[in-house]
Motif scaffolding. Structure first.
Motif, PDB file in Angstrom:
ATOM      1  N   UNK A  26       7.178  61.806 -23.935  1.00  0.00           N
ATOM      2  CA  UNK A  26       7.606  63.106 -23.395  1.00  0.00           C
ATOM      3  C   UNK A  26       7.935  64.003 -24.578  1.00  0.00           C
ATOM      4  N   UNK A  27       7.275  65.142 -24.631  1.00  0.00           N
ATOM      5  CA  UNK A  27       7.495  66.116 -25.708  1.00  0.00           C
ATOM      6  C   UNK A  27       7.382  65.518 -27.099  1.00  0.00           C
ATOM      7  N   UNK A  28       6.403  64.649 -27.293  1.00  0.00           N
ATOM      8  CA  UNK A  28       6.179  64.086 -28.610  1.00  0.00           C
ATOM      9  C   UNK A  28       7.109  62.951 -28.993  1.00  0.00           C
ATOM     10  N   UNK A  29       8.012  62.584 -28.108  1.00  0.00           N
ATOM     11  CA  UNK A  29       8.904  61.454 -28.371  1.00  0.00           C
ATOM     12  C   UNK A  29       8.438  60.249 -27.569  1.00  0.00           C
ATOM     13  N   UNK A  30       8.576  59.072 -28.164  1.00  0.00           N
ATOM     14  CA  UNK A  30       8.150  57.832 -27.533  1.00  0.00           C
ATOM     15  C   UNK A  30       9.389  57.084 -27.045  1.00  0.00           C
ATOM     16  N   UNK A  31       9.332  56.668 -25.778  1.00  0.00           N
ATOM     17  CA  UNK A  31      10.461  55.980 -25.153  1.00  0.00           C
ATOM     18  C   UNK A  31      10.006  54.610 -24.643  1.00  0.00           C
ATOM     19  N   UNK A  32      10.793  53.579 -24.954  1.00  0.00           N
ATOM     20  CA  UNK A  32      10.559  52.252 -24.394  1.00  0.00           C
ATOM     21  C   UNK A  32      11.487  52.128 -23.189  1.00  0.00           C
ATOM     22  N   UNK A  33      10.944  52.337 -22.006  1.00  0.00           N
ATOM     23  CA  UNK A  33      11.750  52.346 -20.785  1.00  0.00           C
ATOM     24  C   UNK A  33      11.666  51.022 -20.018  1.00  0.00           C
ATOM     25  N   UNK A  34      11.149  49.997 -20.661  1.00  0.00           N
ATOM     26  CA  UNK A  34      10.998  48.693 -20.008  1.00  0.00           C
ATOM     27  C   UNK A  34      12.286  48.191 -19.367  1.00  0.00           C
ATOM     28  N   UNK A  35      13.428  48.242 -20.069  1.00  0.00           N
ATOM     29  CA  UNK A  35      14.641  47.707 -19.448  1.00  0.00           C
ATOM     30  C   UNK A  35      15.164  48.549 -18.278  1.00  0.00           C
ATOM     31  N   UNK A  36      14.662  49.774 -18.149  1.00  0.00           N
ATOM     32  CA  UNK A  36      15.176  50.676 -17.110  1.00  0.00           C
ATOM     33  C   UNK A  36      14.311  50.699 -15.852  1.00  0.00           C
ATOM     34  N   UNK A  37      13.131  50.124 -15.898  1.00  0.00           N
ATOM     35  CA  UNK A  37      12.195  50.245 -14.776  1.00  0.00           C
ATOM     36  C   UNK A  37      12.790  49.765 -13.455  1.00  0.00           C
TER      37      UNK A  37
END
Length: 134
Positions: A26-37
């Motif tokens: 999102x907006x050029x930033x990379x997020x690891x959202x695995x724990x939040x799914x």
């Protein structure tokens, strides 16, 4: 001392597209959202749907609160490398989505449909000769 940010390519981010390993951009930033799914109020499928592409539009369309935006920052792992080319479009198929029938027929090797077609052809010829004798 400046904080070093890890840089990722869009291709690298798109390879993390499973429930156990999910990255979004999102907006050029990379997020690891695995724990939040499992905790995501909209379900994990809406997040998995936007892996491999910039998810800003989907994120903004969902109308996330300021709290959600702050929570999102805790999952930030880096930024997109601006020198790397972006992927045009990544399609992630699921078993739920049936493939196009024409494409499935084209993908069937000749050996799988040639024999049944030959049997039908021979049957028609034999039937023709049989009826001709009567």
């Amino acid at each position: 001392m400046p904080i070093l940010t890890k840089l990722y390519s869009m291709q690298e981010a798109s390879q993390h597209n499973t429930k156990n390993d999910c990255w979004i951009v999102i907006d050029g930033k990379v997020y690891d959202v695995s724990p939040y799914l499992d905790d995501h109020p909209g379900g994990d499928d809406v997040v998995l749907e936007v892996t491999g592409k910039d998810a800003k539009e989907a994120f903004e369309d969902a109308g996330h609160s300021q709290d959600a935006r702050e929570l999102m920052e805790t999952f930030c792992i880096g930024e997109l490398d601006p020198s790397m080319p972006e992927l045009q479009e990544v399609k992630i198929s699921t078993k739920k989505e049936p493939a196009n029938l024409d494409q499935r027929l084209k993908d069937i090797p000749l050996q799988y449909w040639a024999f049944p077609v030959a049997v039908v052809g021979v049957s028609i010829i034999v039937g023709f000769f049989y009826l001709r004798k009567k």
